[in-house]
Design an enzyme around this catalytic site. Structure first.
Site, PDB file in Angstrom:
ATOM      1  N   GLN A 136       0.812  -1.212   0.000  1.00  0.00           N
ATOM      2  CA  GLN A 136       0.000   0.000   0.000  1.00  0.00           C
ATOM      3  C   GLN A 136       0.852   1.272   0.000  1.00  0.00           C
ATOM      4  O   GLN A 136       0.320   2.377   0.057  1.00  0.00           O
ATOM      5  CB  GLN A 136      -0.932  -0.004   1.219  1.00  0.00           C
ATOM      6  CG  GLN A 136      -1.914  -1.171   1.199  1.00  0.00           C
ATOM      7  CD  GLN A 136      -2.567  -1.443   2.559  1.00  0.00           C
ATOM      8  OE1 GLN A 136      -2.341  -0.711   3.525  1.00  0.00           O
ATOM      9  NE2 GLN A 136      -3.356  -2.490   2.634  1.00  0.00           N
ATOM     10  N   HIS A 158      -0.727  -0.550   5.829  1.00  0.00           N
ATOM     11  CA  HIS A 158      -1.068   0.393   6.898  1.00  0.00           C
ATOM     12  C   HIS A 158      -0.032   1.491   7.105  1.00  0.00           C
ATOM     13  O   HIS A 158       0.639   1.550   8.122  1.00  0.00           O
ATOM     14  CB  HIS A 158      -1.344  -0.355   8.218  1.00  0.00           C
ATOM     15  CG  HIS A 158      -2.385  -1.421   8.055  1.00  0.00           C
ATOM     16  ND1 HIS A 158      -2.672  -2.335   9.032  1.00  0.00           N
ATOM     17  CD2 HIS A 158      -3.197  -1.730   7.014  1.00  0.00           C
ATOM     18  CE1 HIS A 158      -3.620  -3.160   8.599  1.00  0.00           C
ATOM     19  NE2 HIS A 158      -3.947  -2.803   7.371  1.00  0.00           N
ATOM     20  N   GLU A 178     -13.956   2.953  11.201  1.00  0.00           N
ATOM     21  CA  GLU A 178     -14.485   3.908  12.178  1.00  0.00           C
ATOM     22  C   GLU A 178     -14.340   5.355  11.718  1.00  0.00           C
ATOM     23  O   GLU A 178     -13.445   5.675  10.956  1.00  0.00           O
ATOM     24  CB  GLU A 178     -13.701   3.806  13.503  1.00  0.00           C
ATOM     25  CG  GLU A 178     -13.808   2.463  14.178  1.00  0.00           C
ATOM     26  CD  GLU A 178     -12.995   2.396  15.475  1.00  0.00           C
ATOM     27  OE1 GLU A 178     -12.238   3.344  15.767  1.00  0.00           O
ATOM     28  OE2 GLU A 178     -13.143   1.397  16.193  1.00  0.00           O
ATOM     29  N   TYR A 199      -9.634 -11.206   9.235  1.00  0.00           N
ATOM     30  CA  TYR A 199     -10.071 -11.640   7.908  1.00  0.00           C
ATOM     31  C   TYR A 199     -10.450 -13.108   7.901  1.00  0.00           C
ATOM     32  O   TYR A 199     -11.298 -13.544   7.155  1.00  0.00           O
ATOM     33  CB  TYR A 199      -8.969 -11.380   6.879  1.00  0.00           C
ATOM     34  CG  TYR A 199      -8.793  -9.919   6.588  1.00  0.00           C
ATOM     35  CD1 TYR A 199      -9.744  -9.225   5.862  1.00  0.00           C
ATOM     36  CD2 TYR A 199      -7.700  -9.218   7.062  1.00  0.00           C
ATOM     37  CE1 TYR A 199      -9.607  -7.873   5.603  1.00  0.00           C
ATOM     38  CE2 TYR A 199      -7.545  -7.866   6.808  1.00  0.00           C
ATOM     39  CZ  TYR A 199      -8.498  -7.205   6.080  1.00  0.00           C
ATOM     40  OH  TYR A 199      -8.356  -5.860   5.826  1.00  0.00           O
TER      41      TYR A 199
END
Lengths: 370, 133
Positions: free
Chosen positions: A85, A149, A243, A264
């Site tokens: 990512q 992340h 959230e 997961y």
């Protein structure tokens, strides 16, 4: 029948939020989506310059300047650690950009001794299609080859403090709850990268003093509320449990000790959804929409949209509009369904909404005349 | 007897090669599983089921089984443009993951031998290195 009715009522009262999972697709929308900048791969972030041209970060590492219908690649951009990512991530202008010309970038950097990379924040100025006066303001550590992340959204509050997020870097049991370690945090710095003296962990033994709040998983939305000036984030949960939070100084947002999500694999991370001394989200999504990008609508361009919160969904590939009443989510709408993974959303200086979609480009939501 | 000894020896050599390959595959799959959890699971999901019309499945995927080279290329360099998997057309983008060749081989071995998938040949680092954009 009455007991069923009472049961339903009690069930409703016991829920933390009323509209869990309920999202509607409106029949009529107050806009037409027009492709404004085409042929982008992963437009991770974008920012409007004072002349209304646009700076776009491509995750692959290119910083693009879109001006008068043309794309220019900006030179002297930082070397990015291209993995998972990671890449060139957010771009944000200084609140006084017009005077000082500082622009801020987040990216993944290999800087340091250990193999791998971690999130870095830098600032620079734009001159003759290149970055100049590049300054590294923060580099999270340690480096790791984990691919996930990085967080990386940037915002400024009204007093000019710089905030940014760094995700837990795939080490949830080591990083988010430990303020002596980077990652899983929201940070606050002065605009030049120095640490404000009144940051919550200044003076605490061994603490990373740039930390402003902790216990985060992977915030890829971080904005300043246009009305209250508070910092709002959204973050990816695991399976379920994305959230929206209002960031508070020194607060613990609970990851991974409390969560509304599960692994997961379907196994539980924790039984706990709340704990003493930890913040509750303002909203959570089950199942996960995988939120990225976040913007409040402040203009009157789209009928009753003013005050709504817009959030991109990577997983379900749509733009979500959350109708807000203060800190309460009243209802949720699915917009631009099926267009692709929505990576970022911003309100332009013209009051229009711009939406960055992977594999497509940046769309302008042109208001429909009623 | 004279003929039995060579047969026996050949059998021993064959089975040890087979066993060696087998444990090599197991080790590679183990590492690949970790890569999968890190880089792939958020889109392709825990059992490789994917999301119809959005993220193609890996479990029992005709594309993965029949287009080995293209699959390796996609993991190594990312994927753009239309592909058809199990009769459904997909046209979203997969990013360049920045994996090393050995990691590509490991995750390829993992997904090609999980969730009902089987592959007769192990993917090696050398094979991945030989595949260019």
């Amino acid at each position: 029948m009455l007991s069923l009715y009472l049961f339903v009522i009690t069930l409703n009262l016991s829920c933390a939020q009323d509209f869990e999972n309920k999202v509607i697709t409106p029949e009529n929308v107050p806009f037409m989506a027009e492709l404004f900048i085409d042929e982008l791969q992963i437009p991770w972030g974008f920012a409007f310059l004072p002349d209304s041209s646009v700076l776009i970060t491509e995750k692959s590492g290119e910083l693009i300047h879109f001006s008068n219908g043309k794309k220019l690649i900006i030179g002297n951009t930082p070397e990015v650690y291209q993995r998972g990512q990671g890449g060139l991530l957010d771009v944000k202008l200084h609140p006084n950009y017009g005077e000082n010309g500082w622009l801020y970038l987040s990216y993944t950097s290999e800087e340091g001794d250990a193999k791998g990379g971690n999130t870095a924040i830098m600032r620079a100025k734009l001159k003759d299609n290149a970055l100049v006066e590049n300054q590294l303001l923060y580099k999270a550590g340690p480096n790791t080859t984990k691919g996930q992340h990085f967080g990386s959204r940037i915002t400024f509050d009204r007093e000019g403090y710089l905030y940014f997020s760094v995700g837990d870097r795939g080490a949830r049991d080591d990083n988010p709850q430990d303020v002596t370690r980077d990652c899983g945090k929201i940070y606050r710095l002065m605009d030049d990268g120095s640490v404000p003296k009144d940051n919550p962990f200044v003076g605490k033994d061994g603490a990373k003093t740039a930390i402003y709040s902790y216990g985060h998983r992977n915030p890829q939305g971080l904005i300043t509320h246009p009305g209250t000036g508070e910092i709002w984030d959204h973050e990816h949960g695991p399976r379920g449990g994305d959230e929206i939070n209002i960031i508070k100084k020194g607060a613990n947002f609970g990851w991974p000790l409390i969560t509304y999500g599960i692994n997961y694999s379907g196994t539980r991370i924790t039984e706990k959804k709340e704990m003493e001394g930890m913040e509750q989200p303002l909203h959570y999504w089950v199942p996960s929409i995988a939120p990225s990008g976040m913007a409040f609508v402040t203009s009157n361009k789209y009928t009753d949209w003013k005050g709504s919160l817009l959030v991109g969904s990577l997983a379900f590939q749509y733009l979500e509009r959350l109708v807000m009443d203060g800190t309460k989510v009243i209802s949720r709408e699915k917009l631009m369904e099926g267009e692709g993974r929505v990576r970022d959303v911003r309100e332009g200086p013209d009051g229009l909404i711009y939406v960055a979609i992977e594999g497509k480009g940046i769309y302008k939501l042109v208001p429909k005349n009623d | 007897m004279k003929i039995l000894i060579p047969i026996y020896l050949i059998a021993v050599v064959f089975s040890s090669v087979f066993l060696f390959q087998d444990s090599e595959l197991k080790e590679s799959m183990k590492r690949g599983r970790e890569i999968y959890t890190d880089f792939c699971v958020t889109c392709h999901l825990q059992k490789g089921e994917g999301v119809a019309y959005t993220f193609p499945p890996l479990a029992r995927s005709d594309y993965l089984m029949n287009e080995k080279r293209e699959s390796i290329k996609a993991i190594k360099y990312g994927l753009q443009g239309e592909i058809t998997v199990n009769g459904i057309t997909y046209n979203s983008a997969m990013a360049d993951l920045g994996l090393e060749d050995e990691e590509v081989a490991d995750v390829m071995n993992y997904i090609s031998n999980s969730w009902g998938n089987t592959s007769d040949s192990i993917v090696t680092e050398k094979e991945v290195a030989s595949i260019q954009k």
